[in-house]
Design a protein around this motif. Structure first.
Motif, PDB file in Angstrom:
ATOM      1  N   ASN A 138     -15.013 -15.279 -11.213  1.00  0.00           N
ATOM      2  CA  ASN A 138     -14.986 -14.873 -12.614  1.00  0.00           C
ATOM      3  C   ASN A 138     -15.385 -13.427 -12.851  1.00  0.00           C
ATOM      4  N   ASP A 139     -14.383 -12.596 -12.923  1.00  0.00           N
ATOM      5  CA  ASP A 139     -14.472 -11.266 -13.513  1.00  0.00           C
ATOM      6  C   ASP A 139     -15.809 -10.564 -13.276  1.00  0.00           C
ATOM      7  N   ALA A 140     -16.032 -10.122 -12.072  1.00  0.00           N
ATOM      8  CA  ALA A 140     -17.276  -9.418 -11.755  1.00  0.00           C
ATOM      9  C   ALA A 140     -17.506  -8.272 -12.730  1.00  0.00           C
ATOM     10  N   ARG A 194     -17.984  -8.313 -15.922  1.00  0.00           N
ATOM     11  CA  ARG A 194     -17.572  -8.480 -17.313  1.00  0.00           C
ATOM     12  C   ARG A 194     -18.710  -9.035 -18.159  1.00  0.00           C
ATOM     13  N   ALA A 250     -17.187  -2.679 -14.698  1.00  0.00           N
ATOM     14  CA  ALA A 250     -18.173  -2.662 -13.607  1.00  0.00           C
ATOM     15  C   ALA A 250     -19.576  -2.707 -14.195  1.00  0.00           C
ATOM     16  N   LYS A 258      -4.009   4.248 -12.725  1.00  0.00           N
ATOM     17  CA  LYS A 258      -4.492   3.036 -12.054  1.00  0.00           C
ATOM     18  C   LYS A 258      -4.555   3.185 -10.537  1.00  0.00           C
ATOM     19  N   SER A 267      -8.000   3.037  -8.302  1.00  0.00           N
ATOM     20  CA  SER A 267      -8.211   1.936  -7.359  1.00  0.00           C
ATOM     21  C   SER A 267      -8.578   2.435  -5.964  1.00  0.00           C
ATOM     22  N   LYS A 275     -19.143  -4.068  -8.060  1.00  0.00           N
ATOM     23  CA  LYS A 275     -17.718  -4.236  -7.785  1.00  0.00           C
ATOM     24  C   LYS A 275     -16.906  -3.909  -9.033  1.00  0.00           C
ATOM     25  N   ARG A 276     -15.827  -3.156  -8.847  1.00  0.00           N
ATOM     26  CA  ARG A 276     -14.994  -2.753  -9.978  1.00  0.00           C
ATOM     27  C   ARG A 276     -13.774  -3.660 -10.089  1.00  0.00           C
ATOM     28  N   GLN A 277     -13.420  -3.974 -11.321  1.00  0.00           N
ATOM     29  CA  GLN A 277     -12.210  -4.732 -11.607  1.00  0.00           C
ATOM     30  C   GLN A 277     -11.339  -3.906 -12.547  1.00  0.00           C
ATOM     31  N   TYR A 298      -8.009  -4.191 -15.219  1.00  0.00           N
ATOM     32  CA  TYR A 298      -7.180  -5.125 -15.967  1.00  0.00           C
ATOM     33  C   TYR A 298      -6.172  -4.375 -16.828  1.00  0.00           C
TER      34      TYR A 298
END
Length: 392
Positions: A44-46, A48, A188, A231, A235, A262-264, A266
């Motif tokens: 689940n969405d580190a 967030r 993040a 993006k 990344s 950790k980066r996500q 979206y």
């Protein structure tokens, strides 16, 4: 007969708990969630977090739900709003409005863990998880839902709270209208040299808004909107490169940015369901409307969906009417129309105005921010919207 809720996110679980609380468990709620909690929380969405307004906090308190979230909530005592490279800014202080906080920030992973634990211990709620829906049949008098393990659930009403990729919408042939923003969100957890002390920052940049929200243990939760064209480069950034670029965009209000989790990344979209009600069917939360994250209105809008639906159901039950009949659903739709449209228009407007590089718009927003900061009546309107006090 039961109420069937599909979706075990914050909005779906809050609705199930709210119905159980208001009916003291007499109204059975069947909640269907596709991911096992341990799997959901692992994926689940580190990083967030959700921002809850002061009005949302009060609503959750009235339903005895806030007690589960309070230990992990961080109060927002001040909000600083600025436009990168320009002198104007706006500061909102909780003390100016007679409240202890302007809202709260909660890490999503921790919130869901606690809400699921509460769900399992609440009488009147049956949890079907991990389960997905294979088929939905809506008859004149009831809804029949078949799960992937062949179990069959019957209900007077089906409530879809299963997010922006709603499977319920697909199975029922309900269209969703999507508009891609030319932006992505980088999420993040950030550690900083200086303590946040309850300060939240909303900073508008030429690429998009950047929010740093206070969370537990002195960390800040980052939502950094960037142009989609960036993006690939983002990344591939190392942690050091990421922090260096973030420092340039955010500035030094929290001192040196010392670390990142950790980066996500979206993609950002505006999604609106073509119809939020249908025969024995209602869509709420992100299943009905998915917003740009600017100003953190998404979860608050979803909780307002829950409260309006709860009021609608109570009126139906108290008058002996069928909770799933179309007149009941129409009442809910009428309650929500203005609020949803107004919130969408405001968030869209903020994105368009503050992402523009046109000289006239840049001058206009600089002047506008200066005027708002120096005229208490205008600043109060902004604060009341932030607090969730304005009624649509």
């Amino acid at each position: 007969m039961s109420i069937i809720v599909v979706g075990g996110g914050v909005v779906g679980v809050t609705l199930a708990l709210a119905i159980a609380y208001e009916t003291q468990g007499r109204q059975v709620v069947n909640l269907v969630e596709g991911l096992d909690p341990s799997t959901r929380f692992a994926l689940n969405d580190a990083g967030r977090s959700i921002a809850l307004s002061e009005a949302t906090y009060k609503k959750l308190s009235a339903l005895n739900i806030w007690s589960s979230l309070a230990p992990i909530a961080t109060a927002i005592t001040n909000i600083h709003i600025s436009d990168r490279g320009l002198p104007s800014s706006i500061v909102l202080n909780a003390t100016d409005y007679g409240v202890s906080s302007l809202g709260y920030v909660i890490e999503l992973k921790s919130a869901l863990k606690r809400l699921f634990a509460r769900l399992k211990a609440t009488p009147g709620i049956a949890l079907y998880c991990p389960n997905k829906i294979s088929s939905i049949e809506r008859t004149k008098d009831f809804v029949r839902v078949t799960l992937d393990d062949h179990k069959i659930l019957y209900g007077t009403l089906l409530i879809a709270a299963d997010g922006s990729s709603s499977n319920v919408a697909k199975l029922c042939g309900i269209k969703r209208y999507c508009c891609d923003y030319p932006q992505i969100a980088v999420v993040a957890t950030i550690s900083t040299q200086l303590e946040h002390k309850g300060w939240a920052f909303e900073r508008f940049t030429s690429e998009g808004p950047l929010a740093m929200l206070p969370i537990a243990n002195g960390y800040s939760s980052l939502v950094w909107c960037q142009a989609t064209s960036n993006k690939e480069a983002i990344s591939h950034w190392s942690d050091q490169e990421f922090l260096m670029e973030l420092q340039k965009a955010f500035g030094w209000r929290l001192g040196h940015l010392t670390g990142t989790g950790k980066r996500q990344i979206y993609p950002l979209q505006l999604q609106i369901i073509s119809q939020n009600i249908s025969h024995r069917l209602i869509f709420i939360g992100d299943a009905a409307h998915t917003l740009h994250p600017v100003a953190g209105q998404g979860c608050n809008l979803g909780i307002r969906d829950v409260m309006s639906l709860l009021d609608t159901l109570q009126i139906a039950w108290n008058s002996g009417k069928d909770a799933g009949e179309y007149r009941t659903l129409q009442r809910y739709q009428k309650l929500r129309k203005l609020d949803v449209q107004t919130t969408i228009n405001i968030t869209n407007g903020l994105v368009n105005i503050f992402s523009s590089k046109e000289a006239l718009l840049v001058m206009g927003r600089t002047l506008g921010m200066a005027i708002i900061d120096h005229i208490p009546q205008l600043r109060n309107i902004l604060a009341q919207w932030t607090l969730g006090w304005l009624k649509s």
